[in-house]
Scaffold this motif. Structure first.
Motif, PDB file in Angstrom:
ATOM      1  N   LYS A   1      35.221  30.081  39.087  1.00 35.91           N
ATOM      2  CA  LYS A   1      35.456  28.647  39.020  1.00 35.91           C
ATOM      3  C   LYS A   1      36.425  28.262  37.912  1.00 35.91           C
ATOM      4  CE  LYS A   1      32.699  27.133  42.292  1.00 35.91           C
ATOM      5  NZ  LYS A   1      33.244  26.479  43.506  1.00 35.91           N
ATOM      6  N   ASN A   2      36.467  29.075  36.853  1.00 33.22           N
ATOM      7  CA  ASN A   2      37.283  28.697  35.699  1.00 33.22           C
ATOM      8  C   ASN A   2      37.773  29.945  34.981  1.00 33.22           C
ATOM      9  OD1 ASN A   2      35.063  29.600  34.045  1.00 33.22           O
ATOM     10  ND2 ASN A   2      34.067  27.625  34.491  1.00 33.22           N
ATOM     11  N   GLU A   3      38.541  29.725  33.919  1.00 33.71           N
ATOM     12  CA  GLU A   3      39.119  30.841  33.174  1.00 33.71           C
ATOM     13  C   GLU A   3      38.046  31.756  32.610  1.00 33.71           C
ATOM     14  OE1 GLU A   3      41.740  31.779  29.143  1.00 33.71           O
ATOM     15  OE2 GLU A   3      41.598  29.718  29.881  1.00 33.71           O
ATOM     16  N   ASN A   4      36.965  31.182  32.118  1.00 35.71           N
ATOM     17  CA  ASN A   4      35.914  31.996  31.512  1.00 35.71           C
ATOM     18  C   ASN A   4      35.315  32.964  32.531  1.00 35.71           C
ATOM     19  OD1 ASN A   4      34.356  32.509  29.059  1.00 35.71           O
ATOM     20  ND2 ASN A   4      32.606  31.820  30.263  1.00 35.71           N
ATOM     21  N   LYS A  38      37.668  35.921  32.829  1.00 31.93           N
ATOM     22  CA  LYS A  38      37.585  36.795  31.650  1.00 31.93           C
ATOM     23  C   LYS A  38      36.318  37.637  31.681  1.00 31.93           C
ATOM     24  CE  LYS A  38      36.788  34.869  27.650  1.00 31.93           C
ATOM     25  NZ  LYS A  38      37.026  34.123  26.380  1.00 31.93           N
ATOM     26  N   LEU A  39      35.197  36.998  31.957  1.00 32.90           N
ATOM     27  CA  LEU A  39      33.927  37.720  31.956  1.00 32.90           C
ATOM     28  C   LEU A  39      33.878  38.784  33.043  1.00 32.90           C
ATOM     29  CD1 LEU A  39      31.381  34.830  31.278  1.00 32.90           C
ATOM     30  CD2 LEU A  39      32.181  36.581  29.683  1.00 32.90           C
ATOM     31  N   LEU A  59      36.389  40.523  34.227  1.00 34.23           N
ATOM     32  CA  LEU A  59      37.250  41.646  33.868  1.00 34.23           C
ATOM     33  C   LEU A  59      36.725  42.433  32.676  1.00 34.23           C
ATOM     34  CD1 LEU A  59      40.778  40.028  34.336  1.00 34.23           C
ATOM     35  CD2 LEU A  59      39.709  41.775  35.774  1.00 34.23           C
ATOM     36  N   ASN A  60      35.835  41.849  31.902  1.00 35.64           N
ATOM     37  CA  ASN A  60      35.295  42.564  30.735  1.00 35.64           C
ATOM     38  C   ASN A  60      34.643  43.882  31.112  1.00 35.64           C
ATOM     39  OD1 ASN A  60      36.161  40.607  28.971  1.00 35.64           O
ATOM     40  ND2 ASN A  60      34.140  39.696  28.642  1.00 35.64           N
ATOM     41  N   GLN A  61      34.114  43.963  32.352  1.00 39.70           N
ATOM     42  CA  GLN A  61      33.408  45.172  32.771  1.00 39.70           C
ATOM     43  C   GLN A  61      34.304  46.412  32.786  1.00 39.70           C
ATOM     44  OE1 GLN A  61      32.669  45.509  37.207  1.00 39.70           O
ATOM     45  NE2 GLN A  61      33.429  43.384  37.172  1.00 39.70           N
ATOM     46  N   PHE A  62      35.618  46.216  32.865  1.00 38.83           N
ATOM     47  CA  PHE A  62      36.523  47.356  33.023  1.00 38.83           C
ATOM     48  C   PHE A  62      36.976  47.960  31.685  1.00 38.83           C
ATOM     49  CE2 PHE A  62      37.291  44.580  36.744  1.00 38.83           C
ATOM     50  CZ  PHE A  62      36.755  45.419  37.705  1.00 38.83           C
ATOM     51  N   TYR A  63      36.701  47.287  30.580  1.00 42.70           N
ATOM     52  CA  TYR A  63      37.210  47.776  29.304  1.00 42.70           C
ATOM     53  C   TYR A  63      36.569  49.090  28.874  1.00 42.70           C
ATOM     54  CZ  TYR A  63      40.323  43.889  28.443  1.00 42.70           C
ATOM     55  OH  TYR A  63      41.380  43.009  28.524  1.00 42.70           O
ATOM     56  N   ASP A  64      35.343  49.341  29.312  1.00 43.65           N
ATOM     57  CA  ASP A  64      34.709  50.609  28.975  1.00 43.65           C
ATOM     58  C   ASP A  64      35.369  51.790  29.673  1.00 43.65           C
ATOM     59  OD1 ASP A  64      32.885  49.809  27.122  1.00 43.65           O
ATOM     60  OD2 ASP A  64      31.208  49.610  28.504  1.00 43.65           O
ATOM     61  N   SER A  65      36.187  51.518  30.676  1.00 42.14           N
ATOM     62  CA  SER A  65      36.835  52.613  31.396  1.00 42.14           C
ATOM     63  C   SER A  65      38.142  53.049  30.749  1.00 42.14           C
ATOM     64  CB  SER A  65      37.113  52.193  32.850  1.00 42.14           C
ATOM     65  OG  SER A  65      38.085  51.165  32.908  1.00 42.14           O
ATOM     66  N   LEU A  66      38.537  52.385  29.674  1.00 41.70           N
ATOM     67  CA  LEU A  66      39.799  52.745  29.035  1.00 41.70           C
ATOM     68  C   LEU A  66      39.691  54.116  28.385  1.00 41.70           C
ATOM     69  CD1 LEU A  66      40.861  49.370  27.389  1.00 41.70           C
ATOM     70  CD2 LEU A  66      41.933  50.512  29.323  1.00 41.70           C
ATOM     71  N   GLY A 126      47.599  34.158  35.968  1.00 43.64           N
ATOM     72  CA  GLY A 126      48.486  35.318  36.031  1.00 43.64           C
ATOM     73  C   GLY A 126      48.169  36.357  34.968  1.00 43.64           C
ATOM     74  N   TYR A 127      47.779  35.867  33.775  1.00 39.74           N
ATOM     75  CA  TYR A 127      47.390  36.795  32.718  1.00 39.74           C
ATOM     76  C   TYR A 127      46.267  37.716  33.196  1.00 39.74           C
ATOM     77  CZ  TYR A 127      49.824  33.799  29.252  1.00 39.74           C
ATOM     78  OH  TYR A 127      50.755  33.093  28.533  1.00 39.74           O
ATOM     79  N   TYR A 128      45.253  37.104  33.796  1.00 38.26           N
ATOM     80  CA  TYR A 128      44.086  37.882  34.208  1.00 38.26           C
ATOM     81  C   TYR A 128      44.383  38.730  35.446  1.00 38.26           C
ATOM     82  CZ  TYR A 128      41.544  35.217  30.731  1.00 38.26           C
ATOM     83  OH  TYR A 128      41.125  34.671  29.540  1.00 38.26           O
ATOM     84  N   ALA A 129      45.238  38.234  36.313  1.00 37.71           N
ATOM     85  CA  ALA A 129      45.666  39.060  37.450  1.00 37.71           C
ATOM     86  C   ALA A 129      46.400  40.295  36.944  1.00 37.71           C
ATOM     87  CB  ALA A 129      46.549  38.254  38.392  1.00 37.71           C
ATOM     88  N   GLY A 130      47.214  40.109  35.908  1.00 36.42           N
ATOM     89  CA  GLY A 130      47.909  41.236  35.305  1.00 36.42           C
ATOM     90  C   GLY A 130      46.934  42.253  34.739  1.00 36.42           C
TER      91      GLY A 130
END
Length: 563
Positions: free
Chosen positions: A39-42, A45-46, A48-55, A125-129
């Protein structure tokens, strides 16, 4: 009874008054669903946060800080089953499970729905990137494991029969799609200067990943004769050069060349460190890790082959330098060597533990047999007892480090035939300057008679050596051997040997401590007493597909070569 009947009647009336969509068809309140999320930017963000552990990095949640164990850099007491060709085709799992593919599905789920959010198009676009960034890295990991894999660009359901049971796409096709994702990420994610996105994937982070992947693919295509390597190498050079020219990054140094490299990896705060393009931060009682404890539990034992690769302080290999004093003892072996030698390997005077009372547990003799080769790697190991508690270390860890970017640029330019002295001064010599190592002079390089890469030009050979030393233990070496098609290097007997244990040194140990240690005819420690060298099998360049997947989907056939 009348009261019970009255209650039932009232309940029926109340239930009947509820609209179907208000109750029976209400969307789950405790999980993500399309009408209630994005629904919104938050929300973006939330999700996509799940993918940071895969770095991938020195990230205990993803891979060990010492996952070079499967390479020629280390020789652990427990033999690497994969390199020993002891693994069989798994019945299931093996890196190809619903769990391992679910992250890619989740990225695709996001990309098909993020535009619903009520947010500025630039923000979306930032989050799509970011999503394209994560899909690129997740797919690259699949390609490295299995080569050809299916390319899925949307989130499949149990009715997506054609795609669920489709064939694998060729390596080159999948990698072209990965490059498209990387380019989208670079073009759309937030600028590194946007403080709102600090700690997230920014344009600089996307460039760092692009440089890493493009170098890998460019050299893979060259040494595996796939063709098309020039454009990938150019992309690697361009992406890394963009980071260099940004002026935002630099090699960490404090003017203490004898300790700066070692200290770089035991810092509690990498925020603000100019060598950190992206780091994983750990905070007391919030998010902690276990690296130092892991190291002390199973000491990383470097191989003789790796240790021999350190240059002497005159910039020459041990086979050519008059400064080399031999290797009859570790004290002798470290003399006149690249200063990183004593910042990577535990040598006399290294403190294993700094006690609260001011005393220290200092090394005298190499701690064999607990460190089976005698060459104990101390990178990312802290002598601070506070970092030893199980899963309570607060040392930050690198995800993308600027030194790697410099090495990528140097190698890509060398592969393109464009690595002149200016390139080397801006890359290799920046790294060497941290430790006070003699600069590399292109016109003075002499081919090492003992080079692992006799057919490679001397400049490229020395860039590879520099990469091996600077990035040891950071998880790159096996990938490097694969892209260079250099698995045969693992057959070198020195990759499973340790330090020299001559009688004079052996006599300094309690007999009971080293009674089980065996040596070869030249007194080098034999880590594995049942073999004198590994045997390389080309099938080990890829992992096998599990049996259940080939059974469920015959279109995935054929099995990877040799399995």
């Amino acid at each position: 009874m009348k009261k019970i009947i009255s209650i039932i009647v009232v309940s029926i009336i109340a239930f009947s008054a509820c609209k179907k969509e208000d109750f029976l068809d209400r969307f789950p309140q405790d999980s993500i669903s399309e009408p209630t999320y994005f629904k919104n930017e938050n929300d973006l963000k939330l999700f996509l946060n799940q993918f940071y552990d895969s770095l991938p990095a020195q990230n205990p949640g993803f891979q060990s800080a010492y996952n070079d164990f499967n390479s020629d850099n280390f020789a652990q007491a427990k033999i690497d089953q994969f390199l020993a060709n002891q693994l069989t085709i798994p019945a299931s799992g093996g890196g190809w499970t619903q769990t391992t593919w679910s992250a890619i599905r989740n990225v695709n789920y996001f990309l098909q729905r993020y535009n619903k959010a009520e947010a500025d198009n630039t923000i979306k676009g930032y989050y799509a990137g970011e999503a394209h960034f994560f899909r690129a890295i997740l797919y690259w990991q699949k390609v490295k494991l299995f080569g050809a894999v299916p390319w899925l660009s949307n989130d499949l359901t149990d009715t997506s029969t054609a795609q669920l049971y489709g064939p694998r796409q060729p390596h080159t096709v999948v990698m072209d799609s990965i490059l498209a994702d990387l380019n989208f990420a670079v073009a759309n994610v937030a600028e590194a200067t946007n403080t709102q996105f600090a700690g997230r994937v920014t344009k600089d982070v996307a460039q760092a990943l692009k440089a890493r992947i493009c170098l890998w693919e460019g050299t893979y295509r060259r040494y595996w004769a796939l063709g098309g390597e020039q454009s990938w190498l150019r992309e690697a050079a361009t992406a890394s050069e963009a980071l260099i020219n940004s002026g935002r990054y630099a090699i960490y140094k404090t003017g203490n060349p004898s300790t700066d490299y070692y200290n770089l990896f035991i810092q509690e705060e990498l925020k603000g460190n100019k060598e950190a393009i992206l780091a994983r931060r750990y905070i007391k009682d919030v998010n902690m890790q276990n690296t130092t404890r892991d190291i002390s539990n199973v000491w990383p034992a470097l191989s003789k082959n790796f240790v021999r690769s350190f240059l002497c302080t005159d910039g020459l290999p041990t086979s050519l330098s008059p400064l080399y004093k031999g290797d009859d003892s570790l004290d002798q072996e470290q003399l006149n060597r690249d200063p990183r030698f004593t910042q990577i390997i535990a040598t006399r005077g290294f403190s294993f533990k700094n006690n609260a009372d001011g005393s220290k547990d200092l090394m005298t003799l190499p701690r064999i047999p607990s460190i089976v080769t005698g060459y104990g790697a101390v990178k990312a190991y802290s002598p601070d007892p506070a970092q030893w508690n199980s899963n309570q270390s607060t040392l930050d860890l690198f995800i993308f480090r600027y030194a790697e970017t410099l090495l990528i640029y140097a190698e890509a330019k060398a592969e393109l035939g464009e690595a002149d002295q200016t390139v080397i001064d801006n890359t290799i010599n920046k790294i060497r300057d941290r430790v006070g190592m003699t600069p590399m002079v292109v016109g003075s390089l002499v081919k090492d008679p003992r080079s692992d890469f006799p057919g490679v030009p001397v400049l490229l050979d020395e860039i590879r050596r520099e990469r091996r030393i600077e990035l040891v233990g950071e998880g790159f070496r096996y990938d490097d051997l694969v892209r260079w098609k250099a698995g045969k290097l693992l057959e070198n007997p020195e990759t499973i040997l340790g330090m020299k244990l001559v009688p004079a040194i052996r006599a300094q140990y309690p007999a009971a401590q080293i009674s089980s240690i065996q040596v070869d005819a030249n007194n080098y420690i034999r880590v594995y007493t049942d073999i004198t060298a590994r045997t390389w099998y080309d099938k080990l360049y890829l992992r096998p597909l599990p049996i259940d997947q080939l059974t469920l989907n015959p279109a995935l056939a054929p099995q990877n070569p040799g399995w």
